[in-house]
Every structure is written in structure tokens, then in C-alpha cells.
Design a protein around this motif. Structure first.
Motif, PDB file in Angstrom:
ATOM      1  N   UNK A  63      -6.906  -6.274   8.772  1.00 15.48           N
ATOM      2  CA  UNK A  63      -7.550  -4.984   9.053  1.00 15.48           C
ATOM      3  C   UNK A  63      -8.869  -4.873   8.280  1.00 15.48           C
ATOM      4  N   UNK A  64      -8.864  -5.368   7.040  1.00 12.17           N
ATOM      5  CA  UNK A  64     -10.081  -5.347   6.227  1.00 12.17           C
ATOM      6  C   UNK A  64     -11.159  -6.230   6.839  1.00 12.17           C
ATOM      7  N   UNK A  81       0.836  -1.194   0.000  1.00 11.09           N
ATOM      8  CA  UNK A  81       0.000   0.000   0.000  1.00 11.09           C
ATOM      9  C   UNK A  81       0.871   1.245   0.000  1.00 11.09           C
ATOM     10  N   UNK A  82       0.773   2.047  -1.057  1.00  7.95           N
ATOM     11  CA  UNK A  82       1.601   3.247  -1.154  1.00  7.95           C
ATOM     12  C   UNK A  82       1.192   4.310  -0.130  1.00  7.95           C
ATOM     13  N   UNK A  83      -0.037   4.261   0.358  1.00  6.82           N
ATOM     14  CA  UNK A  83      -0.432   5.242   1.384  1.00  6.82           C
ATOM     15  C   UNK A  83       0.235   4.906   2.717  1.00  6.82           C
ATOM     16  N   UNK A  84       0.266   3.625   3.080  1.00 10.18           N
ATOM     17  CA  UNK A  84       0.979   3.226   4.293  1.00 10.18           C
ATOM     18  C   UNK A  84       2.463   3.530   4.155  1.00 10.18           C
ATOM     19  N   UNK A  85       3.034   3.196   3.003  1.00  9.94           N
ATOM     20  CA  UNK A  85       4.458   3.474   2.773  1.00  9.94           C
ATOM     21  C   UNK A  85       4.739   4.963   2.894  1.00  9.94           C
ATOM     22  N   UNK A  91       6.507  -3.669   5.736  1.00  5.44           N
ATOM     23  CA  UNK A  91       6.088  -4.992   5.292  1.00  5.44           C
ATOM     24  C   UNK A  91       5.138  -5.646   6.296  1.00  5.44           C
ATOM     25  N   UNK A  92       5.418  -5.458   7.575  1.00  7.97           N
ATOM     26  CA  UNK A  92       4.527  -5.997   8.603  1.00  7.97           C
ATOM     27  C   UNK A  92       3.136  -5.370   8.498  1.00  7.97           C
ATOM     28  N   UNK A  93       3.087  -4.081   8.183  1.00  6.46           N
ATOM     29  CA  UNK A  93       1.792  -3.402   8.010  1.00  6.46           C
ATOM     30  C   UNK A  93       1.062  -3.935   6.783  1.00  6.46           C
TER      31      UNK A  93
END
Length: 204
Positions: free
Chosen positions: A187-188, A99-103, A178-180
Motif C-alpha cells: 500500500x505504501x 498497525x494498531x489503527x487497522x486493528x 494479519x493479511x492487511x
């Protein structure tokens, strides 16, 4: 750039490679109320594939197989919502994911602007239009503007991943990210089970 429109499912024999950018369009942002209407994908080669789903049957075996393929990394921006929609309507758990937003949140701690438009503008120098974001994605026919908007949401994710990976590595946060990503499908599931507005890790 070419945008390919597919009705119901991905075409047979289409190979999008080992890393696929994915996004979806819905009739709203409320899980359980708003249907999943469109899924768009890109292999990172400049082309986009837009699938207008058949509702309510959602008979799309090739798309479902891709989402669940353990050998294909799926790139999202705010994947939490898309992954939940796929679990709810398509009955598949999407893995593995990035996920680029988490990154962005982990790497770009100097800003609170982590929307796709902001991240793409800063890291790639590309200005995205969000004019069609709230249009009728359940329509019988998608307009050229809708197709262009859907494509724009996936065409830059591969390049963003490359930039963000470098930043994560520089800041020593690659393993944390990566853990996220690994936790996102869980989470979903929490969102779908009713904990969408609850931080289960909070003290209070």
C-alpha cells in the motif's frame, strides 16, 4: 520513563527486542514534498529512543537494519504513512509490521474514532497530548515538549496491541488483520507511485 535522544542513528549495540513500537515526525504529511525528520522507537519497557535524522543524507545504517529485520515486528499507528516515508527517504521496506489503527478499525466497529488519542483513552485510560504534533520537527534542536510528544506516540503501542489482539480474536478477525498488515508495505508503494488517493479495489 526515560527518553533517549540520538543524533543521526541508533547507538551501536542497542537491542530493542523482538517487537518494537515505531513512529516518525515529518515537516508535513505530503509524500515527496515533506522530509522525514525524526524516528522514535520503544521496546515496550517504558523508555523511548528518539533519533533526529541527518538530512538529506539519512545515513542511519542501524535504524535501516532494524526496519528491514525480518525477525523484529514493527508496531505502528497508521503505519501506511511511516512505511512510505521510510521507503522514500531511507530506501528500506519495513517488514513485518502491525498497525494498531487497522486493528482498531477491524475490532472496534462500534465507533468511527480510531485516532491514537481516542484508542489509547478508551482501551488504556491514558490521555495523550497532541499539542506538539504540528511543531517544527526539522529544527536543529528538539525541545523537551517535542521529545515528550514523540515518546508518547510509541510508549503505549505494545499495550494497545495486547488489547486489540484480544478483541480481534474474539471477533474472529485475527487472520484478516494479519493479511492487511502484510499488505501495508505494498500500500505504501502504491502511495509513492501516485495512487495515494485512489481505491484500486473500487468498482468505479
Amino acid at each position: 520513563m526515560t527518553t533517549h535522544l540520538h543524533e543521526g542513528d541508533l547507538p551501536e549495540g542497542l537491542d530493542l527486542g523482538p517487537v518494537v513500537a515505531i513512529d516518525s515526525e515529518t515537516m508535513g504529511l505530503k509524500l515527496g514534498r515533506d522530509p522525514l525528520c525524526v524516528v522514535q522507537l520503544s521496546s515496550g519497557n517504558g523508555d523511548a529512543h528518539v533519533v533526529r535524522l541527518n538530512r538529506p543524507a539519512y545515513d542511519c545504517p542501524r535504524l535501516k537494519a532494524l526496519l528491514a529485520d525480518p525477525n523484529v515486528l514493527k508496531l505502528f499507528h497508521f503505519g501506511r504513512f511511516d512505511i512510505a516515508m521510510f521507503q522514500l527517504h531511507l530506501g528500506v521496506e519495513t517488514r513485518p509490521v502491525y498497525c494498531t489503527k487497522i486493528a482498531s478499525r477491524l475490532a472496534r466497529t462500534y465507533t468511527d474514532r480510531h485516532g491514537l488519542k481516542d484508542v489509547t483513552r478508551e482501551l488504556l485510560g491514558i490521555e495523550l497530548s497532541k499539542a506538539q504534533q504540528s511543531s517544527d520537527w526539522g529544527a536543529d534542536q528538539l525541545s523537551p515538549d517535542q521529545l515528550a510528544y514523540a515518546a508518547s506516540d510509541v510508549l503505549n503501542l505494545h499495550a494497545l496491541k495486547q488489547k486489540l489482539d484480544l478483541m480481534l480474536a474474539r471477533e474472529g478477525r485475527t487472520h484478516l488483520a494479519q493479511a492487511c498488515f502484510d499488505f501495508l508495505p505494498v500500500r505504501a508503494r502504491l502511495d509513492l507511485a501516485g495512487w495515494e488517493d485512489v481505491d484500486i479495489f473500487a468498482h468505479a
